[in-house]
Scaffold this active site. Sequence first.
Site, PDB file in Angstrom:
ATOM      1  N   ASP A  72       0.858  -1.187   0.000  1.00  0.00           N
ATOM      2  CA  ASP A  72       0.000   0.000   0.000  1.00  0.00           C
ATOM      3  C   ASP A  72       0.897   1.241   0.000  1.00  0.00           C
ATOM      4  OD1 ASP A  72       0.975  -0.059   2.608  1.00  0.00           O
ATOM      5  OD2 ASP A  72      -0.826  -1.084   3.313  1.00  0.00           O
ATOM      6  N   ASP A  74       1.586   4.971   1.672  1.00  0.00           N
ATOM      7  CA  ASP A  74       1.304   5.885   2.778  1.00  0.00           C
ATOM      8  C   ASP A  74       1.885   7.251   2.451  1.00  0.00           C
ATOM      9  OD1 ASP A  74       0.153   3.818   4.200  1.00  0.00           O
ATOM     10  OD2 ASP A  74       2.041   3.253   5.139  1.00  0.00           O
ATOM     11  N   ASP A 152      11.874   3.260  12.320  1.00  0.00           N
ATOM     12  CA  ASP A 152      12.779   2.251  12.874  1.00  0.00           C
ATOM     13  C   ASP A 152      14.081   2.067  12.086  1.00  0.00           C
ATOM     14  OD1 ASP A 152      11.201   1.166  10.889  1.00  0.00           O
ATOM     15  OD2 ASP A 152      10.428  -0.505  12.092  1.00  0.00           O
TER      16      ASP A 152
END
Length: 451
Positions: A72, A74, A152
């Site tokens: 997807d 973002d 991260d």
Amino acid sequence: MIRKFISRVLGRKGPERPNEPAIIALAQHGLQRDQISRGCQRTVEGLQENGYQAYIVGGAVRDLLAGLKPKDFDVATNATPEQVRHCFRRSRIIGRRFQIVHVSMGAETIEVTTFRGHHGEHAGNKAQTDEQGRVLRDNVFGSQAEDAARRDFTVNALYYDPTSETITDYHHGVADLQQKTLRMIGDPKTRYREDPVRMLRAVRLAAKLGLTIDPAASRPIREMSELIDNVPPSRLFDEMLKLLTSGHALHCVRQLREEGLHNGLLPLLDVILGQPLGERFVMLALEATDRRVAEGKPISPGFLFATLLWHEVLAKWQLFKSGGEPATPALFLAMDEVLEVQAEKLAITRRIAGDIKDIWALQPRFEQRSGKRPYGVLQHPRFKAGYDFLLLRAESGELEPATSVWWTEFLHASDEARAAMLLPPTPGEARKRRRRRRPPASIGQTPNLQE
Ligand code: ATP
Ligand code: MG
């Protein structure tokens, strides 16, 4: 001056300028605008036309650079959720811990997130943590640089602007991806303490992208693995499901073991990876799952967890039977106990637990090949999953192939051939048959085997 020049050329931020990103041009990164979904491009354009910054960020940029198809897209922006809402007629704020906006573009839904801020002490808004340092709340807006710093891994902190076709890279992520390294942003120990799930993400993303975990990020995992105990079971379940359905489950599970992460993480992995038959069964199941993902077929989480836990059920079942419990109640006791132990760490949803139990409970029913019983089994709504499970058991050497061979033949046989295949009833079955008043409704129909 020279240092600054070198860091520019290499796209590496100098230690003296932590907030200065590299702006990487199309010629260097190769990511084309038309690789981004139309809806996502329009969302970014919509925000930029209203004077906001907007970028495609996270997994999509990373996956495209690595030559994979993103799951997807973002978008990250400096507009607040309210401001995003005002840019798009078909949009709504999703109020979770941190508000995001879902923008609908045709059939697509684009997730738009406002840049998140630091929660370091210097920012004056220290994050709430538990005693182990796990971040409990993390809902402060911030600058793009802060947003990048709280992600991260370096490869996850890339911001692609489809208008200029440039990538803003604060942490050397493009070069790390090119060098096939998964590197943590910041001090790995601190980052694992803030969120122990990052240890699992490291394993999953490295497997998915074919990257090596940077030694600085992999070294602390063994000693910190028990922090996983502290993660809410529902989050752990989501992450394990992602890992097992990533298309690289086999690799991931091996890597979990190598990193010392299977110990205590999931009771099931502790047990299974220690016994040869169990291990063979699990490896076959994971291989089959990875194959299905590669072929674009759906994965049934129930089937997957049923395989992972089966050898524990078998062991417990045996124990209850040798304690004098009849076979069927013993199986149900074993199933409940195994699922209960898992539930302490892993919140297997009720629906999936139901699927798991159906698959397990069908197994002894495959042994009954006389009278009308096989027809009842064929009619069971979970027959296909139970049958695939049976095949896997035979393939792993746990079962004599006779049963699965019989079922394969029975499944594909004509009505007459099926009747001829039935075994003579055992004395116990004959007695029960005499007591039964109504014939089962299911005889003669074949279940729908569409996948
Ligand atoms: P995939 O979608 O393939 O599972 P992903 O990296 O996109 O991988 P998401 O959960 O979709 O994972 O997260 C989107 C982005 O949010 C990540 O790329 C990363 O920048 C950030 N992110 C996700 N989880 C964490 C985390 N635990 N700690 C810090 N940043 C995270
Ligand atoms: Mg993602």
